[in-house]
Write an enzyme that holds these catalytic residues in place. Structure first.
Site, PDB file in Angstrom:
ATOM      1  N   GLU A 165       2.164  -3.841   8.817  1.00 33.44           N
ATOM      2  CA  GLU A 165       1.238  -2.944   9.534  1.00 33.44           C
ATOM      3  C   GLU A 165      -0.037  -3.721   9.778  1.00 33.44           C
ATOM      4  O   GLU A 165      -0.696  -4.152   8.821  1.00 33.44           O
ATOM      5  CB  GLU A 165       0.913  -1.681   8.714  1.00 33.44           C
ATOM      6  CG  GLU A 165       2.009  -0.637   8.735  1.00 33.44           C
ATOM      7  CD  GLU A 165       1.608   0.667   8.052  1.00 33.44           C
ATOM      8  OE1 GLU A 165       0.447   1.085   8.179  1.00 33.44           O
ATOM      9  OE2 GLU A 165       2.486   1.247   7.389  1.00 33.44           O
TER      10      GLU A 165
ATOM     11  N   GLU B 278       6.549   5.397  13.562  1.00 37.87           N
ATOM     12  CA  GLU B 278       6.479   6.348  12.441  1.00 37.87           C
ATOM     13  C   GLU B 278       6.567   7.764  12.986  1.00 37.87           C
ATOM     14  O   GLU B 278       6.097   8.053  14.090  1.00 37.87           O
ATOM     15  CB  GLU B 278       5.154   6.156  11.696  1.00 37.87           C
ATOM     16  CG  GLU B 278       4.952   7.190  10.583  1.00 37.87           C
ATOM     17  CD  GLU B 278       3.814   6.879   9.614  1.00 37.87           C
ATOM     18  OE1 GLU B 278       3.040   5.943   9.869  1.00 37.87           O
ATOM     19  OE2 GLU B 278       3.727   7.592   8.594  1.00 37.87           O
TER      20      GLU B 278
ATOM     21  N   ASN C 179       6.488   2.542   0.827  1.00 40.05           N
ATOM     22  CA  ASN C 179       5.346   2.256   1.697  1.00 40.05           C
ATOM     23  C   ASN C 179       4.045   2.441   0.936  1.00 40.05           C
ATOM     24  O   ASN C 179       3.851   3.485   0.305  1.00 40.05           O
ATOM     25  CB  ASN C 179       5.359   3.207   2.904  1.00 40.05           C
ATOM     26  CG  ASN C 179       4.110   3.041   3.772  1.00 40.05           C
ATOM     27  OD1 ASN C 179       3.959   2.039   4.455  1.00 40.05           O
ATOM     28  ND2 ASN C 179       3.214   4.020   3.729  1.00 40.05           N
ATOM     29  N   GLU C 180       3.175   1.464   0.985  1.00 41.61           N
ATOM     30  CA  GLU C 180       1.806   1.560   0.439  1.00 41.61           C
ATOM     31  C   GLU C 180       1.768   2.317  -0.884  1.00 41.61           C
ATOM     32  O   GLU C 180       0.967   3.250  -1.043  1.00 41.61           O
ATOM     33  CB  GLU C 180       0.865   2.207   1.475  1.00 41.61           C
ATOM     34  CG  GLU C 180       0.640   1.340   2.677  1.00 41.61           C
ATOM     35  CD  GLU C 180      -0.460   1.830   3.623  1.00 41.61           C
ATOM     36  OE1 GLU C 180      -0.954   2.956   3.459  1.00 41.61           O
ATOM     37  OE2 GLU C 180      -0.827   1.059   4.529  1.00 41.61           O
TER      38      GLU C 180
ATOM     39  N   TYR D 138      -5.984  -2.984   8.837  1.00 45.57           N
ATOM     40  CA  TYR D 138      -6.497  -2.389  10.070  1.00 45.57           C
ATOM     41  C   TYR D 138      -7.969  -2.767  10.186  1.00 45.57           C
ATOM     42  O   TYR D 138      -8.690  -2.790   9.183  1.00 45.57           O
ATOM     43  CB  TYR D 138      -6.370  -0.864  10.027  1.00 45.57           C
ATOM     44  CG  TYR D 138      -4.928  -0.383  10.068  1.00 45.57           C
ATOM     45  CD1 TYR D 138      -4.222  -0.369  11.263  1.00 45.57           C
ATOM     46  CD2 TYR D 138      -4.280   0.041   8.913  1.00 45.57           C
ATOM     47  CE1 TYR D 138      -2.903   0.071  11.315  1.00 45.57           C
ATOM     48  CE2 TYR D 138      -2.960   0.479   8.949  1.00 45.57           C
ATOM     49  CZ  TYR D 138      -2.274   0.493  10.158  1.00 45.57           C
ATOM     50  OH  TYR D 138      -0.968   0.929  10.205  1.00 45.57           O
TER      51      TYR D 138
HETATM   52  O1  AHR Z   1      -0.086   3.556  10.652  1.00 47.06           O
HETATM   53  C1  AHR Z   1      -0.740   4.664  10.122  1.00 47.06           C
HETATM   54  C2  AHR Z   1      -0.691   4.735   8.598  1.00 47.06           C
HETATM   55  O2  AHR Z   1      -1.455   3.679   8.065  1.00 47.06           O
HETATM   56  C3  AHR Z   1       0.655   4.543   7.959  1.00 47.06           C
HETATM   57  O3  AHR Z   1       1.366   5.730   7.873  1.00 47.06           O
HETATM   58  C4  AHR Z   1       0.302   4.064   6.581  1.00 47.06           C
HETATM   59  O4  AHR Z   1       1.297   3.260   6.025  1.00 47.06           O
HETATM   60  C5  AHR Z   1      -1.009   3.357   6.772  1.00 47.06           C
HETATM   61  O5  AHR Z   1      -1.963   3.750   5.839  1.00 47.06           O
END
Ligand code: AHR
Length: 506
Positions: A299, A34, A179-180, A251
């Site tokens: 991700e 990114e 994205n998201e 995450y």
């Molecule tokens: O990877 C970091 C960020 O995490 C990305 O830009 C986003 O898609 C996610 O929230």
């Protein structure tokens, strides 16, 4: 069965050559680049660096990317995507506009754009996975970019690509539709209905430009989103017949010293995959569709988000260190376990991208004007990508269980396995999720020609807090294990507390 935290535990695994999930999808070993922090600028691209080629790409980073076993790379975002005008990043580099990147409060020089990324992808021998901006952008921009990338010459955007030096179309197959878009932090954030309609119309139009593209609809940003599940159901009501994959993001981090929960992160990924697969199948069933969508977990990683102050706390800057987390063995074990979960669901997860590749929450770290080195999370990924070959097997696991604050009762030992008919090699991956107890594992091998132990590798450290650094880049590495015993189709192995193990047999 629940074990007290410090008791040694015994788990039993049965591996049967007949219990196969699917061939290993090579796209599971993907990554993500990114425009954020030092992932692009100062990461893959550092003109003037001793390792940089004439176009500015660092060859040491390319070599580490290849050694990591990366197969596909998603680009250019991420949150960056939702305010990005791709036309800023093409043509003469001297003429490109400098823009505000409102997602990460950065100043974007646009020195790297679509053509540079495609050149880098070729250099690194990875498949590109591009994304179209559905935040501030729309159908027209998406179709223009697709025309630029994939059409032969003779029309405006394809001719511009040729003029910019790429005579042959790039033939990019994988495309993310935004994205998201469920996240209120996203530029151009939308409701599920708004996004579903836009994604459907964009998909329809893009397929008219190139009918062979594979399209990914945005799913939820994480399993804690208030709309998790309902977002996917609504979006897929609009897009079910028009897309191929639905995305998932996750995450994980250790919070308030709760290591047992953190080490069980893969159980959350597992239930996300099960939940979204069921949601997609339910939409398909309502439509009496015979199509089966697959998932793009594009991700995933360990990210210490609680240490990140948030975009609003940032001031506009050109090149900055952003979320450059230093990883420990605990993080490496979690990464190994997450990858094992993706493998075990290989019948429904078609693509996965660890986020991100370089510097920004990444397995590869670079020093400005200095070396590139491997973070602790590098080896568990690289060894899995290298040795998970052939077919994924479905292990039957009877593991002791323990209680975690975040996920309730979970298996202490997790496993994944692959068998490669061609080489006759069986690869077994095991994780001990207990922070403080070792585990004994007995694996019964049925219908598998495993007589000889080829390799036993372990990722474990007595001091679980140590990390690698520029001065000590190999402090945390996977190292040869000992004491595994393979006899008469039964493998016995001891797993240290908080560890990841790989055993290869033939
Ligand atoms: O990877 C970091 C960020 O995490 C990305 O830009 C986003 O898609 C996610 O929230």
């Amino acid at each position: 069965m629940t074990e007290a935290a410090t008791d040694p535990v015994t788990a039993r695994v049965v591996l049967d050559g007949a219990y196969r999930v699917s061939p290993v999808p090579r796209r599971l070993f993907g990554s993500f680049v990114e425009h954020m922090g030092r992932c692009v600028y100062g990461g893959i691209y550092e003109p003037g660096h001793a390792e940089a080629g004439p176009e500015g790409f660092r060859r040491d980073v390319v070599a580490l990317t290849q050694e990591l076993g990366i197969t596909v790379v998603r680009y250019p975002g991420g949150n960056f995507l939702s305010g990005y005008d791709w036309t800023d990043g093409i043509g003469d580099q001297q003429e490109r506009p400098v823009r505000l990147d409102r997602a990460w409060k950065a100043v974007e020089s646009n020195q790297v754009g679509t053509d540079e990324f495609m050149a880098w992808a070729e250099l690194a021998s990875v498949e590109p996975m591009l994304a179209v901006n559905l935040g501030t952008g729309g159908i027209q921009e998406a179709c223009d970019l697709l025309e630029y990338c994939n059409r032969p010459s003779g029309t405006k955007w394809a001719d511009l690509r040729v003029k910019n030096g790429a005579v042959d179309p790039y033939g990019v197959r994988l495309w993310c539709l935004g994205n998201e878009m469920d996240g209120p932090w996203q530029i151009g954030h939308k409701t599920a209905d708004e996004y579903g309609r836009l994604a459907a119309e964009t998909a329809r139009a893009m397929r008219r430009v190139d009918r062979d593209v594979e399209l990914v609809a945005c799913g939820s940003s994480n399993s804690g989103m208030p709309t998790f599940g309902s977002w996917e159901a609504t979006v897929l009501e609009h897009t079910y017949d028009l897309v191929d994959h639905v995305s998932l993001h996750a995450y994980y981090e250790e919070l308030a010293g709760d290591r047992a929960s953190f080490l069980a992160s893969a159980t959350d990924m597992d239930s996300m995959i099960r939940g979204i697969t069921a949601t997609a199948d339910a939409v398909g069933a309502r439509r009496r569709s015979r199509r089966r969508l697959t998932l793009s977990f594009d991700e995933w990683n360990v990210w210490y988000q609680h240490r990140f102050p948030g975009e609003d706390a940032l001031d506009y800057a050109t090149e900055r260190h952003l979320i450059e987390d230093d990883y420990s063995v605990v993080d490496a074990v979690v990464v190994g376990d997450l990858l094992m979960t993706l493998l075990t669901h290989a019948d429904r997860v078609a693509v996965a991208c660890q986020a991100q590749l370089v510097n920004v929450i990444a397995p590869i770290r670079t020093e400005p004007d200095g070396p590139a080195w491997r973070q602790a999370i590098y080896d568990t990924f690289a060894l899995t990508a290298r040795h998970a070959r052939g077919e994924v097997l479905l292990p039957a696991v009877r593991s002791p269980r323990h209680e975690t604050v975040r996920y309730g009762e979970v298996d202490v030992v997790s496993s994944a396995a692959t068998f490669d008919e061609e080489s006759g090699e069986l690869a077994l991956f095991l994780v001990n999720r207990s922070p403080d107890s070792s585990a004994q594992v007995e694996v019964l091998l049925r219908g598998l020609p495993a007589r000889e132990l080829l390799e036993h590798v372990v990722m474990a450290e007595t001091d679980q807090s140590v990390t690698n650094s520029a001065g000590s880049p190999d402090r945390v590495r996977a190292r040869p294990g000992s004491g595994a015993d393979l006899r008469d189709g039964v493998l016995s192995v001891a797993l240290p507390a908080c560890s990841w193990t790989m055993l290869r047999m033939r």
